[in-house]
Write a protein that holds these residues in place. Structure first.
Motif, mmCIF file in Angstrom:
data_model
loop_
_atom_site.group_PDB
_atom_site.id
_atom_site.type_symbol
_atom_site.label_atom_id
_atom_site.label_comp_id
_atom_site.label_asym_id
_atom_site.label_seq_id
_atom_site.Cartn_x
_atom_site.Cartn_y
_atom_site.Cartn_z
ATOM 1 N N PRO A 1 -10.218 30.823 42.774
ATOM 2 C CA PRO A 1 -9.223 30.995 43.838
ATOM 3 C C PRO A 1 -7.855 30.479 43.387
ATOM 4 N N THR B 1 -5.791 50.363 43.343
ATOM 5 C CA THR B 1 -4.730 49.344 43.269
ATOM 6 C C THR B 1 -4.250 49.186 41.826
ATOM 7 N N ASP C 1 -8.849 35.458 39.353
ATOM 8 C CA ASP C 1 -8.868 36.160 40.636
ATOM 9 C C ASP C 1 -10.111 35.687 41.376
ATOM 10 N N PHE D 1 1.485 38.484 40.219
ATOM 11 C CA PHE D 1 1.966 39.864 40.302
ATOM 12 C C PHE D 1 1.444 40.515 41.573
ATOM 13 N N HIS E 1 -11.929 37.524 43.135
ATOM 14 C CA HIS E 1 -12.760 38.700 43.367
ATOM 15 C C HIS E 1 -13.541 39.033 42.093
ATOM 16 N N GLN F 1 -8.686 34.968 55.031
ATOM 17 C CA GLN F 1 -8.863 33.734 54.252
ATOM 18 C C GLN F 1 -8.648 32.470 55.089
ATOM 19 N N GLY G 1 -4.411 35.810 40.556
ATOM 20 C CA GLY G 1 -4.587 37.003 41.400
ATOM 21 C C GLY G 1 -4.425 38.255 40.546
HETATM 22 C C1 LIG Z 1 -2.645 43.642 45.514
HETATM 23 S S1 LIG Z 1 -3.810 42.971 44.448
HETATM 24 C C2 LIG Z 1 -2.857 42.738 42.960
HETATM 25 C C3 LIG Z 1 -3.730 42.562 41.767
HETATM 26 C C4 LIG Z 1 -3.012 42.422 40.436
HETATM 27 N N1 LIG Z 1 -2.153 41.248 40.386
HETATM 28 C C5 LIG Z 1 -2.210 43.661 40.110
HETATM 29 O O1 LIG Z 1 -0.991 43.560 40.157
HETATM 30 O O2 LIG Z 1 -2.803 44.706 39.834
HETATM 31 C C6 LIG Z 1 -3.997 41.317 45.072
HETATM 32 C C7 LIG Z 1 -4.995 40.487 44.291
HETATM 33 O O3 LIG Z 1 -5.009 39.159 44.837
HETATM 34 C C8 LIG Z 1 -6.342 38.688 44.758
HETATM 35 N N2 LIG Z 1 -6.507 37.561 45.680
HETATM 36 C C9 LIG Z 1 -6.403 37.590 47.027
HETATM 37 N N3 LIG Z 1 -6.607 36.368 47.531
HETATM 38 C C10 LIG Z 1 -6.852 35.544 46.488
HETATM 39 C C11 LIG Z 1 -7.103 34.159 46.374
HETATM 40 N N4 LIG Z 1 -7.138 33.356 47.438
HETATM 41 N N5 LIG Z 1 -7.294 33.641 45.140
HETATM 42 C C12 LIG Z 1 -7.232 34.440 44.041
HETATM 43 N N6 LIG Z 1 -6.997 35.754 44.086
HETATM 44 C C13 LIG Z 1 -6.792 36.307 45.302
HETATM 45 C C14 LIG Z 1 -7.174 39.906 45.109
HETATM 46 O O4 LIG Z 1 -8.514 39.776 44.722
HETATM 47 C C15 LIG Z 1 -6.415 41.000 44.363
HETATM 48 O O5 LIG Z 1 -6.926 41.186 43.079
#
Ligand SMILES: C[S@@+](CC[C@H](N)C(=O)[O-])C[C@H]1O[C@@H](n2cnc3c(N)ncnc32)[C@H](O)[C@@H]1O
Length: 357
Positions: free
Chosen positions: A236, A148, A208, A251, A210, A314, A185
């Motif tokens: 979160p 990713t 994030d 993003f 994760h 979620q 995120g």
């Molecule tokens: C498609 S990835 C994009 C990551 C990063 N923004 C990038 O552009 O490379 C989506 C991200 O959203 C995070 N994410 C999903 N649900 C989340 C939540 N409820 N709170 C915080 N982060 C979350 C995931 O862990 C992941 O890193």
């Protein structure tokens, strides 16, 4: 299966079969592309001119017989040019920009690296399709997260500081003077670190949910010598800490959240007066008939196998998928008290929204 009624148009059947068979061939070849990227074969060919399979095997320390077979796939896909008389292979520079240089804005290997972890959860996805449950973003193998980051990095390298931030009203001036930024995120923090490199007077906080991704982001910040101005924390999106942010950015992740409305509410609470929320989302229509073509198809496919199942897991009020349409996002923002909404700019792959209270 229901029996087709009437005569089949055999020309149409053949034409469609050719198209699907072409997709199948590309899918088989995708594994060779991923292997080539991971084993450094494209990198070893970049700028090297004409090489025999033996020379390439020597450069990479790999078994010649396999390298020769891999090269045949590359020639068949027209990724690599072959001179049968000289028994050599060339990766043209223009192809190297797509396959061999992770820092190039045209690099496109991340997608191939995401395939292994996605296929690995095929059974889980089938179960999810039957039960309506999710498959969490955090339930994948590590290659998904690396893939990713590799997938999004080129777009950010090419667009983020050059096109997207300047399209926001007054944001670049604030970042130059010294601003506080939350990147929600943030994954591996690719966007956070690019902004930090470009704006040395500003402070950046990536969040994030994760932990594995946050660990990778911290290591990269350390490597780039940015730990004094860039922090990464597990949080979160609905509860990220801090206040007085001049910019809160999402993003390519807003649609991945189970509760994007809560993330918008938290953004509003933490914004400085006159602060801006930035959402970068896929440039893909909510109407399936407008998704025809490689970009729309790639978004639709990743939505059905990654984004939607991740958001469903979620258990929030919304699981948007990655192409919910601007109107749906805008409504969620307005309900969260972010009523000013502007499409700041767009590229072939992304739409960039400037959102304010
Ligand atoms: C498609 S990835 C994009 C990551 C990063 N923004 C990038 O552009 O490379 C989506 C991200 O959203 C995070 N994410 C999903 N649900 C989340 C939540 N409820 N709170 C915080 N982060 C979350 C995931 O862990 C992941 O890193």
């Amino acid at each position: 299966m229901a029996t087709p009624t009437g005569e089949l148009d055999q020309d149409q059947v053949r034409e469609f079969l050719e198209r699907v068979a072409g997709d199948g061939a590309a899918a088989f070849a995708a594994l060779a592309t991923s292997i080539g990227a991971r084993l450094g074969l494209y990198e070893a060919m970049a700028g090297a001119g004409a090489l025999t399979s033996g020379q390439l095997a020597e450069r990479t320390g790999l078994a010649e017989r396999y390298v020769r077979e891999w090269l045949a796939v590359q020639v068949a896909g027209e990724y690599v040019r072959r001179d049968p008389a000289a028994d050599t292979y060339v990766l043209p520079d223009e192809h190297a920009a797509v396959l061999a240089d992770p820092s190039a804005p045209t690099y496109f290997v991340g997608a191939f690296r995401m395939l292994k972890p996605l296929y690995a959860v095929e059974d889980d996805l089938m179960r999810a399709y039957r039960t309506g449950e999710g498959v969490g973003w955090d339930e994948h193998g590590p290659e998904l997260y690396e893939g990713t980051a590799d997938f999004f990095r080129p777009g950010y390298v090419g667009m983020l500081t050059q096109e997207w931030l300047p399209a926001l009203d007054g944001v670049v001036a604030k970042l130059e003077r010294g601003a506080r930024v939350a990147d929600v995120g943030c994954g591996f923090g690719v966007s956070t670190l690019l902004m930090a490199q470009a704006f040395p007077n500003s402070r950046f906080h990536g969040f994030d949910y994760h932990a594995h991704s946050i660990g990778a982001a911290r290591r990269e910040a350390e490597k780039q010598g940015l730990r004094d101005r860039v922090m990464f924390d597990v949080a979160p999106a609905a509860e990220f800490p801090g206040s007085g942010y001049d910019l809160v950015a999402f993003f390519d992740c807003l649609h991945d959240l189970g509760d994007p409305g809560a993330a918008f509410r938290r953004s509003r609470e933490t914004l400085a007066e006159d602060g801006t929320v930035l959402a970068v989302e896929p440039n893909a229509s909510a109407e399936p008939s407008e998704l025809v073509g490689p970009i729309g198809r790639a978004f639709a496919a990743t939505s059905a196998t990654l984004c939607l199942p991740g958001a469903v897991a979620q258990h929030g009020p919304q699981a948007l998928g990655n192409h919910p349409g601007e109107a749906a996002l805008r409504e969620i923002a307005a309900e969260a008290g972010l009523r000013s909404w502007r499409l700041a700019t767009e590229s072939m792959t992304n739409r960039v929204y400037e959102i304010r209270p």
